[in-house]
Design a protein around this motif. Sequence first.
Motif, PDB file in Angstrom:
ATOM      1  N   GLU A  21     -13.271  -3.538   0.982  1.00 25.16           N
ATOM      2  CA  GLU A  21     -12.764  -3.426   2.185  1.00 25.16           C
ATOM      3  C   GLU A  21     -11.312  -3.344   1.829  1.00 25.16           C
ATOM      4  OE1 GLU A  21     -14.901  -5.793   2.216  1.00 25.16           O
ATOM      5  OE2 GLU A  21     -16.404  -5.052   3.624  1.00 25.16           O
ATOM      6  N   ALA A  22     -10.913  -4.083   0.988  1.00 22.89           N
ATOM      7  CA  ALA A  22      -9.377  -4.273   0.776  1.00 22.89           C
ATOM      8  C   ALA A  22      -9.044  -3.013   0.006  1.00 22.89           C
ATOM      9  CB  ALA A  22      -8.868  -5.634   0.056  1.00 22.89           C
ATOM     10  N   GLU A  23      -9.760  -2.618  -0.952  1.00 21.80           N
ATOM     11  CA  GLU A  23      -9.494  -1.392  -1.768  1.00 21.80           C
ATOM     12  C   GLU A  23      -9.563  -0.149  -1.050  1.00 21.80           C
ATOM     13  OE1 GLU A  23     -11.947  -0.920  -5.353  1.00 21.80           O
ATOM     14  OE2 GLU A  23     -11.716  -3.234  -5.760  1.00 21.80           O
ATOM     15  N   PHE A  24     -10.186   0.008   0.104  1.00 19.01           N
ATOM     16  CA  PHE A  24     -10.326   1.078   0.771  1.00 19.01           C
ATOM     17  C   PHE A  24      -9.107   1.291   1.710  1.00 19.01           C
ATOM     18  CE2 PHE A  24     -15.097   1.464   0.566  1.00 19.01           C
ATOM     19  CZ  PHE A  24     -15.080   3.095   0.346  1.00 19.01           C
ATOM     20  N   LEU A  25      -8.622  -0.202   2.236  1.00 22.78           N
ATOM     21  CA  LEU A  25      -7.279  -0.018   2.819  1.00 22.78           C
ATOM     22  C   LEU A  25      -6.194   0.407   2.031  1.00 22.78           C
ATOM     23  CD1 LEU A  25      -6.090  -0.748   5.592  1.00 22.78           C
ATOM     24  CD2 LEU A  25      -6.119  -3.378   4.616  1.00 22.78           C
ATOM     25  N   ARG A  31      -2.795   7.125   0.506  1.00 26.33           N
ATOM     26  CA  ARG A  31      -2.840   8.459   0.777  1.00 26.33           C
ATOM     27  C   ARG A  31      -1.945   8.836   2.224  1.00 26.33           C
ATOM     28  NH1 ARG A  31      -8.109   8.101   2.053  1.00 26.33           N
ATOM     29  NH2 ARG A  31      -8.065   7.628   4.168  1.00 26.33           N
ATOM     30  N   GLU A  32      -2.030   8.074   3.184  1.00 26.76           N
ATOM     31  CA  GLU A  32      -1.324   8.238   4.431  1.00 26.76           C
ATOM     32  C   GLU A  32       0.261   7.911   4.432  1.00 26.76           C
ATOM     33  OE1 GLU A  32      -2.640   9.703   7.145  1.00 26.76           O
ATOM     34  OE2 GLU A  32      -4.477   9.838   6.005  1.00 26.76           O
ATOM     35  N   LEU A  33       0.762   6.989   3.516  1.00 23.98           N
ATOM     36  CA  LEU A  33       2.189   6.572   3.635  1.00 23.98           C
ATOM     37  C   LEU A  33       2.618   6.875   2.175  1.00 23.98           C
ATOM     38  CD1 LEU A  33       1.674   2.896   5.037  1.00 23.98           C
ATOM     39  CD2 LEU A  33       2.510   5.043   6.236  1.00 23.98           C
ATOM     40  N   GLY A  34       1.706   7.253   0.985  1.00 20.04           N
ATOM     41  CA  GLY A  34       2.350   7.449  -0.067  1.00 20.04           C
ATOM     42  C   GLY A  34       3.302   8.662  -0.213  1.00 20.04           C
ATOM     43  N   PRO A  35       3.016   9.815   0.687  1.00 17.40           N
ATOM     44  CA  PRO A  35       3.831  10.996   0.489  1.00 17.40           C
ATOM     45  C   PRO A  35       5.193  10.639   1.165  1.00 17.40           C
ATOM     46  CG  PRO A  35       1.578  11.719   1.069  1.00 17.40           C
ATOM     47  CD  PRO A  35       1.670  10.211   0.986  1.00 17.40           C
ATOM     48  N   TYR A  36       5.300   9.801   2.243  1.00 20.15           N
ATOM     49  CA  TYR A  36       6.299   9.515   2.814  1.00 20.15           C
ATOM     50  C   TYR A  36       7.429   8.768   1.714  1.00 20.15           C
ATOM     51  CZ  TYR A  36       9.954   6.918   5.459  1.00 20.15           C
ATOM     52  OH  TYR A  36      11.146   6.402   5.866  1.00 20.15           O
TER      53      TYR A  36
END
Length: 69
Positions: A21-25, A31-36
């Motif tokens: 679960e931690a790896e999925f998080l 994926r969601e914050l990396g580009p920012y």
Amino acid sequence: MVGKIKSYFADELDQEIGGFEAEFLIEFFARELGPYFYNRGIFDAQQVFNEKIDEAGYIIHELEKPEAY
């Protein structure tokens, strides 16, 4: 990172999560914050680069010799 997320959930949220679960998080946040954060890093690097170019321009200007007319 997995260990840190598991510890955070246990300490701060009083919940136990597994490594899977931690790896999925981690993947979700990447994926969601990396580009920012990537774009912010590029922006910051560009600001520093521009400041250094300006400094170099001033230094070069100081090297100019007065022209005799």
